[in-house]
Design an enzyme around this catalytic site. Structure first.
Site, PDB file in Angstrom:
ATOM      1  N   ARG A  33      25.460 -42.548 -18.316  1.00  0.00           N
ATOM      2  CA  ARG A  33      24.181 -42.813 -18.998  1.00  0.00           C
ATOM      3  C   ARG A  33      24.309 -42.487 -20.489  1.00  0.00           C
ATOM      4  NH1 ARG A  33      23.591 -44.669 -14.595  1.00  0.00           N
ATOM      5  NH2 ARG A  33      22.219 -43.964 -12.927  1.00  0.00           N
ATOM      6  N   GLU A 179      17.368 -39.567   2.017  1.00  0.00           N
ATOM      7  CA  GLU A 179      17.536 -40.808   1.241  1.00  0.00           C
ATOM      8  C   GLU A 179      18.670 -41.646   1.821  1.00  0.00           C
ATOM      9  OE1 GLU A 179      18.346 -40.237  -2.943  1.00  0.00           O
ATOM     10  OE2 GLU A 179      18.440 -42.381  -3.354  1.00  0.00           O
ATOM     11  N   LYS A 221      13.061 -41.134   1.236  1.00  0.00           N
ATOM     12  CA  LYS A 221      13.305 -41.838  -0.032  1.00  0.00           C
ATOM     13  C   LYS A 221      14.161 -43.060   0.273  1.00  0.00           C
ATOM     14  CE  LYS A 221      15.326 -41.326  -4.659  1.00  0.00           C
ATOM     15  NZ  LYS A 221      15.423 -40.473  -5.836  1.00  0.00           N
ATOM     16  N   ARG A 296      16.589 -44.330 -12.658  1.00  0.00           N
ATOM     17  CA  ARG A 296      16.759 -45.296 -13.748  1.00  0.00           C
ATOM     18  C   ARG A 296      15.455 -45.933 -14.197  1.00  0.00           C
ATOM     19  NH1 ARG A 296      21.524 -48.153 -10.552  1.00  0.00           N
ATOM     20  NH2 ARG A 296      20.450 -47.030  -8.895  1.00  0.00           N
TER      21      ARG A 296
END
Ligand code: 5MM
Length: 343
Positions: A33, A179, A221, A296
């Protein structure tokens, strides 16, 4: 385990108007990132960036219920010495922690992954509770590639690990976010995503039941049911909303209080529009609250606006506040394209 306390936290994590900021990028991911904005990934830069997000009063107070942290971050102090966990608590949000150790190659299954991190997890969870974490996250990665991937073996090993992690969390009075991410990286169509997601979720809830995990104190999630990124005829917003809700009604028990979606590589606005459509069109058909736990889709805009420069902090905080507010509206089906553009 104090199930009433776990349930209170699980409900608060998807309170109307609020959702989760996933700021738990591991060292490799945050470097990627930062590379994209030309900033070196040092401990101080990572702290400065995350401190900037957690000090965005408007977003944190109004639209963020909790923050998922990485191991380094839960131990860090802000530049003035205040623990970052305290900044989150002071803003009325709940600190959480990523406890998995990442997706590793699955033996005997080329191209597939299994998430590791169970060794020593009981002790780590007790320490994270002392450090202030009240929920945790473990991400399993399920790829779609042709007819043979994912294999039943990949899904079975991943959901088994998710359930073992969730049981340990509840023993430590920490709410587990489970998740199981079905990736949207391929060129598959939305119906293939539907089938894989349905099978994965049904397998997951079987395993949670087998391992005595209390759904009332658990948060899911998931990915949305969506076309692969490279599919030539990607499904519309209303088709994504309809198929996601249909799939979840078939596979997710009503005892679960909260579902918080990942964004998975959708654009910022796409992630907001999809969540909004589900809540606007199907609220009366769903027993669970539907919210967001975006990485994101909440951070791309502030990261770019910040670009590592102190003078850009107000613009970056405004960008974060905007995305948080838009997603907050989507949790109650009140977002619109007009509101998006008006800001
Ligand atoms: C913030 O990204 C999380 C950490 O990823 P790595 O462990 O790979 O560094 C990630 O687990 C994230 O919480 C979920 O994938 C959802 O994030 P997106 O960006 O898909 O909303």
């Amino acid at each position: 385990m104090n199930l009433m306390e776990l349930n209170k936290i699980a409900v608060a994590m998807a309170a109307p108007g609020k959702g989760i900021l996933a700021a738990d990028e591991s060292s490799g991911t945050i470097k990627k990132r930062f590379d994209s904005i030309g900033v070196e990934s040092t401990e101080d830069n990572r702290r400065d960036y995350r401190e900037m997000l957690f000090r965005t009063e408007e977003a944190m107070r109004n639209a963020i219920s909790g923050v998922i942290l990485f191991d380094e971050t839960i131990r860090q102090n802000a530049a003035d010495g205040t623990p970052l966990v305290q900044l989150i608590n002071d803003a009325g949000a709940i600190p959480g922690i990523k406890v998995d150790k990442g997706a590793k190659d699955l033996a005997g299954a080329p191209g597939e992954k299994v998430t590791e991190g169970l060794d020593g997890l009981r002790e780590r969870l007790n320490e994270y509770y002392e450090l202030g974490a009240r929920f945790a996250k473990w991400r399993a990665v399920i790829d779609i590639n042709g007819d043979d991937i994912p294999s039943g073996y990949c899904i079975a090993t991943n959901v088994h690990a998710l359930a073992r992690y969730a049981a340990l969390c509840q023993e430590a009075n920490i709410v587990p976010i489970v998740e199981p991410e079905v990736l949207m990286d391929g060129d598959h169509d939305i119906d293939r995503c539907y089938d894989v997601t349905e099978f994965t979720l049904k397998s997951l809830f079987d395993e949670l039941y087998a391992q005595d995990v209390a759904l009332e104190g658990t948060v899911l999630k998931p990915n949305m049911v969506i076309s692969g990124k490279k599919n030539a005829n990607r499904a519309s917003v209303s088709e994504v909303a309809e198929k996601t809700v249909r799939c979840f009604r078939a596979a997710v028990p009503a005892a679960l209080p909260s579902i918080v979606f990942l964004s998975g590589g959708q654009s910022d606005e796409e992630a907001t529009a999809h969540l909004n459509a589900m809540n606007a069109e199907y609220a009366d058909k769903m027993p669970w609250a539907l919210s967001f736990s975006y990485g994101r889709a909440l951070q791309a805009a502030p990261l770019k606006a910040w670009s590592g420069k102190t003078e850009n902090i107000p613009a970056a905080q405004a960008a974060f506040a905007h995305r948080a507010a838009m997603n907050g509206l989507a949790t109650t089906g009140e977002w619109s394209d007009g509101l998006e553009k008006a800001a």
